[in-house]
Design a protein around this motif. Structure first.
Motif, PDB file in Angstrom:
ATOM      1  N   TYR A  61      87.110 -10.594 -17.963  1.00 18.48           N
ATOM      2  CA  TYR A  61      85.946 -11.450 -18.140  1.00 18.48           C
ATOM      3  C   TYR A  61      86.059 -12.717 -17.289  1.00 18.48           C
ATOM      4  CZ  TYR A  61      84.869  -8.538 -22.219  1.00 18.48           C
ATOM      5  OH  TYR A  61      84.577  -7.494 -23.045  1.00 18.48           O
ATOM      6  N   VAL A  62      87.265 -13.267 -17.213  1.00 23.87           N
ATOM      7  CA  VAL A  62      87.479 -14.458 -16.388  1.00 23.87           C
ATOM      8  C   VAL A  62      87.159 -14.147 -14.927  1.00 23.87           C
ATOM      9  CG1 VAL A  62      89.199 -16.084 -15.526  1.00 23.87           C
ATOM     10  CG2 VAL A  62      89.184 -15.463 -17.955  1.00 23.87           C
ATOM     11  N   SER A  63      87.593 -12.984 -14.469  1.00 23.22           N
ATOM     12  CA  SER A  63      87.334 -12.617 -13.071  1.00 23.22           C
ATOM     13  C   SER A  63      85.845 -12.455 -12.817  1.00 23.22           C
ATOM     14  CB  SER A  63      88.083 -11.324 -12.717  1.00 23.22           C
ATOM     15  OG  SER A  63      87.567 -10.220 -13.432  1.00 23.22           O
ATOM     16  N   GLU A  68      80.858 -14.593 -10.392  1.00 21.19           N
ATOM     17  CA  GLU A  68      79.469 -15.032 -10.523  1.00 21.19           C
ATOM     18  C   GLU A  68      79.268 -16.407  -9.880  1.00 21.19           C
ATOM     19  OE1 GLU A  68      76.925 -13.408 -11.785  1.00 21.19           O
ATOM     20  OE2 GLU A  68      77.585 -12.067 -13.379  1.00 21.19           O
ATOM     21  N   TRP A  69      80.208 -17.322 -10.126  1.00 24.54           N
ATOM     22  CA  TRP A  69      80.038 -18.676  -9.602  1.00 24.54           C
ATOM     23  C   TRP A  69      80.399 -18.776  -8.123  1.00 24.54           C
ATOM     24  CZ3 TRP A  69      77.125 -22.171 -11.776  1.00 24.54           C
ATOM     25  CH2 TRP A  69      76.811 -22.005 -13.136  1.00 24.54           C
ATOM     26  N   LEU A  70      81.276 -17.902  -7.653  1.00 25.52           N
ATOM     27  CA  LEU A  70      81.509 -17.822  -6.207  1.00 25.52           C
ATOM     28  C   LEU A  70      80.245 -17.337  -5.504  1.00 25.52           C
ATOM     29  CD1 LEU A  70      85.129 -16.342  -5.931  1.00 25.52           C
ATOM     30  CD2 LEU A  70      84.374 -18.660  -5.336  1.00 25.52           C
ATOM     31  N   LEU A  71      79.516 -16.457  -6.176  1.00 25.61           N
ATOM     32  CA  LEU A  71      78.245 -15.985  -5.632  1.00 25.61           C
ATOM     33  C   LEU A  71      77.249 -17.131  -5.503  1.00 25.61           C
ATOM     34  CD1 LEU A  71      76.692 -13.428  -4.749  1.00 25.61           C
ATOM     35  CD2 LEU A  71      75.889 -13.243  -7.109  1.00 25.61           C
ATOM     36  N   VAL A  72      77.202 -17.985  -6.521  1.00 25.15           N
ATOM     37  CA  VAL A  72      76.323 -19.156  -6.467  1.00 25.15           C
ATOM     38  C   VAL A  72      76.739 -20.079  -5.313  1.00 25.15           C
ATOM     39  CG1 VAL A  72      75.644 -21.270  -7.674  1.00 25.15           C
ATOM     40  CG2 VAL A  72      75.715 -19.095  -8.905  1.00 25.15           C
ATOM     41  N   LEU A  73      78.041 -20.256  -5.138  1.00 23.72           N
ATOM     42  CA  LEU A  73      78.536 -21.076  -4.037  1.00 23.72           C
ATOM     43  C   LEU A  73      78.132 -20.490  -2.698  1.00 23.72           C
ATOM     44  CD1 LEU A  73      80.240 -23.427  -2.968  1.00 23.72           C
ATOM     45  CD2 LEU A  73      82.259 -21.944  -3.159  1.00 23.72           C
ATOM     46  N   TYR A  74      78.226 -19.158  -2.594  1.00 26.17           N
ATOM     47  CA  TYR A  74      77.826 -18.496  -1.348  1.00 26.17           C
ATOM     48  C   TYR A  74      76.336 -18.715  -1.076  1.00 26.17           C
ATOM     49  CZ  TYR A  74      76.757 -14.767   1.950  1.00 26.17           C
ATOM     50  OH  TYR A  74      76.305 -14.049   3.032  1.00 26.17           O
ATOM     51  N   SER A 150      77.041 -17.240 -17.778  1.00 26.64           N
ATOM     52  CA  SER A 150      77.152 -17.216 -16.316  1.00 26.64           C
ATOM     53  C   SER A 150      76.219 -16.181 -15.714  1.00 26.64           C
ATOM     54  CB  SER A 150      78.602 -16.927 -15.903  1.00 26.64           C
ATOM     55  OG  SER A 150      79.462 -17.973 -16.296  1.00 26.64           O
ATOM     56  N   ALA A 151      76.160 -15.006 -16.344  1.00 24.98           N
ATOM     57  CA  ALA A 151      75.264 -13.960 -15.845  1.00 24.98           C
ATOM     58  C   ALA A 151      73.815 -14.417 -15.909  1.00 24.98           C
ATOM     59  CB  ALA A 151      75.460 -12.679 -16.649  1.00 24.98           C
ATOM     60  N   GLY A 152      73.451 -15.080 -17.015  1.00 22.21           N
ATOM     61  CA  GLY A 152      72.078 -15.539 -17.153  1.00 22.21           C
ATOM     62  C   GLY A 152      71.672 -16.497 -16.051  1.00 22.21           C
ATOM     63  N   PHE A 153      72.537 -17.449 -15.737  1.00 18.36           N
ATOM     64  CA  PHE A 153      72.211 -18.414 -14.692  1.00 18.36           C
ATOM     65  C   PHE A 153      72.400 -17.822 -13.297  1.00 18.36           C
ATOM     66  CE2 PHE A 153      73.301 -21.672 -11.611  1.00 18.36           C
ATOM     67  CZ  PHE A 153      72.270 -22.582 -11.785  1.00 18.36           C
ATOM     68  N   CYS A 154      73.575 -17.277 -13.050  1.00 26.35           N
ATOM     69  CA  CYS A 154      73.945 -16.880 -11.691  1.00 26.35           C
ATOM     70  C   CYS A 154      73.140 -15.683 -11.191  1.00 26.35           C
ATOM     71  CB  CYS A 154      75.440 -16.570 -11.623  1.00 26.35           C
ATOM     72  SG  CYS A 154      76.509 -17.951 -12.081  1.00 26.35           S
ATOM     73  N   GLU A 155      72.949 -14.665 -12.028  1.00 27.07           N
ATOM     74  CA  GLU A 155      72.236 -13.475 -11.571  1.00 27.07           C
ATOM     75  C   GLU A 155      70.748 -13.745 -11.403  1.00 27.07           C
ATOM     76  OE1 GLU A 155      73.204 -10.010 -13.834  1.00 27.07           O
ATOM     77  OE2 GLU A 155      75.372 -10.332 -13.646  1.00 27.07           O
TER      78      GLU A 155
END
Length: 238
Positions: A61-63, A68-74, A150-155
Motif C-alpha cells: 500500500y505504501v508503494s 500515485e504522488w510521483l505521478l502527480v509530480l510528473y 491518494s487514489a481519489g485525488f491523484c487519479e
C-alpha cells in the motif's frame, strides 16, 4: 497540404497543457503497468495458492501511495512547462460552505450510481487478483485509507484532469476527450480482469462527464476516495 500537416496545424492552434511527448510517456507508463498486472492476474488464475501470502499488505500500500504522488509530480512537471498549475486542472473554488455542500451532494449522487453498477448481477464481480489486493484485518484496513484518499485525488487529477484536457485540446471535442481518457483509465486496471475493465471504463466516462459539467474535479475526487474507503472497509469488514 497533407493530412499530417493539417493535423499539426490544428494542434498548434490548441492549447495543450503539457508537451505531447509528456502525454505519450504518461500513457506508456499505464500500459506497461497494465500488461504487468495482466500477467499477475494470469498467474493468480493458474496458481492461486502460490500467490497467497501471509505477510502484511501494508508495504504494498505504501508503494501504491508513493507511485500515485510521483505521478502527480510528473504531471506537475509537464504542465509547468505551459504555465499551468495543478489548481487550474482541479478547477472550481470553495468560497462558501454552500459550494462545499453542493459538491458533496453531487459526489453522493455519483456514488449512488457507482454502487448500483457495482452490483455483481449488473456488470459482474471482481477477480481473484483484485480480491488479493484488498485489506485483511484492522491494520491493513486503516492503511488502506491513505491509499483511497491518494487514489481519489491523484487519479482524478491524472485522468479526468490532465489527460482529459489534453485529449480535448487534441480532438477539439469534450465528448471524445471523456471517452478516450476513460478507455485509458480502464486499460490501466487490466490487473483486475477483463470484466472489470469495461465497468471501470464506464466509471471513467461518468466521472469525466461530471468534471466537464461541473468544471471541477472536486466532486469526482470526493466520490472516488469515499467509494474506495466505503466499498472496501465497510462491505468487507475489518
Amino acid at each position: 497540404m497533407s493530412a499530417n500537416a493539417n493535423f499539426t496545424s490544428r494542434l498548434s492552434r490548441r492549447p495543450l497543457i503539457a508537451p505531447a511527448w509528456h502525454t505519450i510517456v504518461f500513457i506508456a507508463i499505464f500500459v506497461g503497468l497494465s500488461v504487468g498486472g495482466g500477467f499477475f492476474q494470469h498467474a493468480v488464475r493458474q496458481h492461486p495458492q502460490a500467490t497467497v501470502s501471509s505477510g502484511s499488505a501494508v508495504p504494498g500500500y505504501v508503494s501504491v501511495v508513493v507511485f500515485e504522488w510521483l505521478l502527480v509530480l510528473y504531471i506537475r512537471m509537464g504542465v509547468h512547462k505551459r504555465g499551468v498549475r495543478l489548481r487550474d486542472i482541479v478547477g472550481g473554488r470553495w468560497a462558501t460552505p454552500k459550494e462545499v455542500m453542493r459538491d458533496i451532494a453531487l459526489g453522493a449522487g455519483l456514488w449512488a450510481v457507482w454502487i448500483g453498477l457495482m452490483n455483481p448481477h449488473i456488470l459482474g464481480g471482481g477477480t481473484n487478483a483484485a480480491q488479493a489486493l484488498l485489506p485483511q484485518g484492522l491494520v491493513e484496513s486503516l492503511a488502506w485509507i491513505p491509499v483511497a484518499l491518494s487514489a481519489g485525488f491523484c487519479e482524478e487529477l491524472a485522468f479526468r484532469g490532465y489527460l482529459q484536457k489534453q485529449f480535448q485540446a487534441i480532438t477539439g471535442s469534450a465528448g471524445w476527450a471523456v471517452l478516450t481518457q476513460a478507455i485509458v483509465f480502464g486499460i490501466g486496471h487490466l490487473y483486475e480482469g477483463m470484466g472489470q475493465v469495461g465497468r471501470i471504463t464506464l466509471f471513467g466516462v461518468l466521472f469525466g462527464l461530471l468534471a466537464v459539467w461541473r468544471k471541477s474535479l472536486r466532486p469526482g475526487m470526493i466520490t472516488h476516495a469515499w467509494s474506495d474507503i466505503f466499498g472496501v472497509i465497510i462491505f468487507r469488514g475489518a
